[in-house]
Design an enzyme around this catalytic site. Structure first.
Site: not given
Ligand code: GDP
Length: 139
Positions: A11, A51, A114, A117, A128
């Site tokens: 990212k 997304y 973070n 992905h 994807e």
């Molecule tokens: P992943 O599968 O571990 O990437 O997590 P998720 O599918 O839950 O979320 C997708 C992405 O959305 C995450 O990797 C983060 O970049 C973003 N994200 C998730 N939760 C939050 C949040 O609470 N705040 C913000 N700003 N971004 C978030």
């Protein structure tokens, strides 16, 4: 266990901080092989489309802004149990909760920025991978 393929995105926070090499090294050390790779700057439409499942989440706008802030490096990883294995190598979504030695523990700033992905299921991995790569890129 079967040989699988999964999609990785390094990212914007990680490309901005020159952590691409460090992340790729952890991926290769884990036994996953990089079988296709491209650096690109996502448009808002691409980030929003990728997304789409998070469209209704409160952080969706922030996520699209972040993912389009700087270039990303998309790649296809292959290996035994690749989907689950890469999720392990990445660590928990929130770096504060990520295990020692994981990419997110080592490089990520917070739950939004973070660093990586990784597909969360084989079905999503197929979708994807097809989002970014043509069949001919993956021979
Ligand atoms: P992943 O599968 O571990 O990437 O997590 P998720 O599918 O839950 O979320 C997708 C992405 O959305 C995450 O990797 C983060 O970049 C973003 N994200 C998730 N939760 C939050 C949040 O609470 N705040 C913000 N700003 N971004 C978030």
């Amino acid at each position: 266990m079967a040989i699988e393929r999964t999609l990785s995105i390094i990212k914007p926070d990680a490309t901005e901080n020159d952590n691409v090499g460090g992340i790729l090294q952890l991926i290769e050390k884990s036994g996953l092989r990089i079988v296709a790779m491209r650096r690109m700057h996502l448009t808002k439409a691409q980030a929003g489309g990728f997304y789409e499942v998070h469209k209704e989440r409160p952080f969706f706008g922030e996520l699209v802004d972040f993912m389009t802030r700087s270039p990303v490096v998309v790649s296809v990883l292959e290996g035994e149990d690749a989907v689950a294995k890469y999720r392990e190598v990445m660590g928990a979504t929130d770096p504060k909760k990520a295990a020692d030695g994981t990419i997110r523990k080592l490089f990520a700033k917070d739950i939004g920025e973070n660093s990586v992905h990784g597909s969360d299921s084989l079905e999503n991995a197929k979708r994807e991978i097809a989002f970014f790569f043509a069949e001919a890129d993956l021979l």
